[in-house]
Motif scaffolding. Structure first.
Motif, mmCIF file in Angstrom:
data_model
loop_
_atom_site.group_PDB
_atom_site.id
_atom_site.type_symbol
_atom_site.label_atom_id
_atom_site.label_comp_id
_atom_site.label_asym_id
_atom_site.label_seq_id
_atom_site.Cartn_x
_atom_site.Cartn_y
_atom_site.Cartn_z
ATOM 1 N N LYS A 177 0.828 -1.219 0.000
ATOM 2 C CA LYS A 177 0.000 0.000 0.000
ATOM 3 C C LYS A 177 0.855 1.259 0.000
ATOM 4 O O LYS A 177 0.399 2.326 -0.410
ATOM 5 N N LYS A 220 4.829 -3.436 -9.014
ATOM 6 C CA LYS A 220 4.660 -1.973 -9.134
ATOM 7 C C LYS A 220 5.843 -1.209 -8.543
ATOM 8 O O LYS A 220 6.204 -0.129 -9.012
ATOM 9 N N ALA A 256 9.673 2.844 -3.267
ATOM 10 C CA ALA A 256 9.516 4.251 -3.683
ATOM 11 C C ALA A 256 10.285 5.202 -2.778
ATOM 12 O O ALA A 256 9.959 6.377 -2.691
ATOM 13 N N ALA A 286 12.730 6.196 0.933
ATOM 14 C CA ALA A 286 12.544 6.243 2.382
ATOM 15 C C ALA A 286 11.113 6.706 2.653
ATOM 16 O O ALA A 286 10.510 7.398 1.827
ATOM 17 N N ILE A 309 8.535 8.881 3.534
ATOM 18 C CA ILE A 309 8.484 10.346 3.680
ATOM 19 C C ILE A 309 7.595 10.738 4.864
ATOM 20 O O ILE A 309 7.914 11.664 5.621
ATOM 21 N N LYS A 310 6.499 9.998 5.020
ATOM 22 C CA LYS A 310 5.568 10.361 6.106
ATOM 23 C C LYS A 310 6.223 10.120 7.476
ATOM 24 O O LYS A 310 5.993 10.864 8.422
ATOM 25 N N GLY A 314 15.630 6.354 -1.808
ATOM 26 C CA GLY A 314 16.246 5.269 -1.044
ATOM 27 C C GLY A 314 16.046 3.910 -1.694
ATOM 28 O O GLY A 314 16.849 2.997 -1.464
ATOM 29 N N GLU A 338 18.805 3.716 -4.093
ATOM 30 C CA GLU A 338 20.049 3.589 -3.321
ATOM 31 C C GLU A 338 20.201 2.181 -2.744
ATOM 32 O O GLU A 338 21.294 1.612 -2.736
#
Ligand SMILES: CC(C)=CC(=O)SCCNC(=O)CCNC(=O)[C@H](O)C(C)(C)COP(=O)(O)OP(=O)(O)OC[C@H]1O[C@@H](n2cnc3c(N)ncnc32)[C@H](O)[C@@H]1OP(=O)(O)O
Length: 257
Positions: A23, A59, A63, A65, A67-68, A108, A111
């Motif tokens: 999710k 998918k 995406a 690190a 962010i939230k 990330g 990375e």
């Protein structure tokens, strides 16, 4: 060991670690990275395992690190706790670690893939360092590893603009070793795992160490290092077996000694 954010299973001699926060497009939060570190260390210590595949979903590999999770962190906290430094655990694993990347590998995520020994990319893979859009810069090696992989011009453009590159561009640039159909990504990675399991463990470990040394030494030092490891392999039973098997026209049976 039960994990919440990764799936870890073995396919014969190959361990497969799947990032599993669908999710959130496998955003790399602290818990996920702690679980990943534990699984990697466990498989590295497991004599039945020869190599490790790190993958995500169709998918998203990851995406970036989370962010939230990090948006409200403050300087004394990130500095004193050396935020992101723990991710380097991936680079301490002595067995081959293959990133099998489908979908987004951003920030990330890109990375993390670059910390692995090489990247197999699905046709739908997309790579990028979009941290600049968040008012920051890459913090888990993106400015360094991407630059070494693809050269200054492309790395600088991607880091400064946040543009994504597709699998074909990533392959042309040298970021990925090859592209495979998205639906057979894991199958292809497992074939590599089978091949690695048929080889001499000491030779494989030394090959990995020698290639990695190329990023940390001068050419002369690197060549001297390689030669010493090469010479050292003549002390192994596997060198005797590998070369005798060739001369006797039979498959080698390595004993990893
Ligand atoms: C390591 C360091 C130092 C830094 C970093 O990595 S910073 C992060 C760099 N990555 C990014 O900036 C990419 C952020 N994500 C996106 O731009 C988009 O999600 C996308 C282009 C990858 C995909 O867009 P799409 O429209 O297909 O999907 P979304 O609706 O945007 O995402 C689905 C779902 O996932 C959550 N999500 C995605 N990425 C992250 C992330 N990096 N951290 C936390 N959460 C993420 C997204 O919010 C959404 O969840 P909700 O529906 O619950 O909002």
């Amino acid at each position: 060991m039960a994990y919440e954010m990764i799936l870890a299973e073995t396919h014969g001699p190959t361990a497969v670690i799947r990032l599993n926060r669908p999710k959130a497009l496998n955003a790399l939060c602290d818990q996920l990275m702690a679980e990943l570190g534990e699984a990697l260390r466990g498989y590295d210590a497991d004599d039945a395992i020869f190599s490790i595949i790190l993958t995500g979903s169709e998918k998203a590999f990851a995406a970036g690190a989370d962010i939230k999770e990090m948006k409200d962190r403050v300087f004394p906290d990130v500095y004193l706790n050396d935020f992101i430094a723990k991710w380097e655990v991936v680079t301490t694993i002595r067995k081959p670690v293959i990133a099998a990347v489908a979908g987004f590998a951003l920030g990330g995520g890109c990375e993390l893939a670059m910390m692995c020994d090489f990247i197999l990319a699905a046709e739908n893979a997309k790579f990028g360092q979009p941290e600049i859009n968040l008012g920051v810069i890459p913090g888990a090696g993106g400015t360094q590893r991407l630059t070494r992989a693809v050269g200054k011009a492309k790395a600088m453009e991607l880091v400064l603009t946040g543009r994504f590159m597709d699998a074909a561009e990533a392959e042309r640039a040298g970021l990925v070793s090859r592209i495979v159909p998205t639906e057979t990504l894991l199958e292809e990675a497992l074939k590599v795992g089978e091949k690695l399991a048929s080889l001499s463990r000491p030779a494989t470990a030394m090959a990995k160490e020698a290639v990695n040394r190329a990023f940390e030494s001068t050419l002369a030092e690197g060549i001297r290092f390689e030669r010493r490891l090469f010479q050292g392999l003549f002390a192994t039973a596997d060198q005797k077996e590998g070369m005798s098997a060739f001369a006797e026209k039979r498959p080698a049976q390595f004993t990893h000694g």
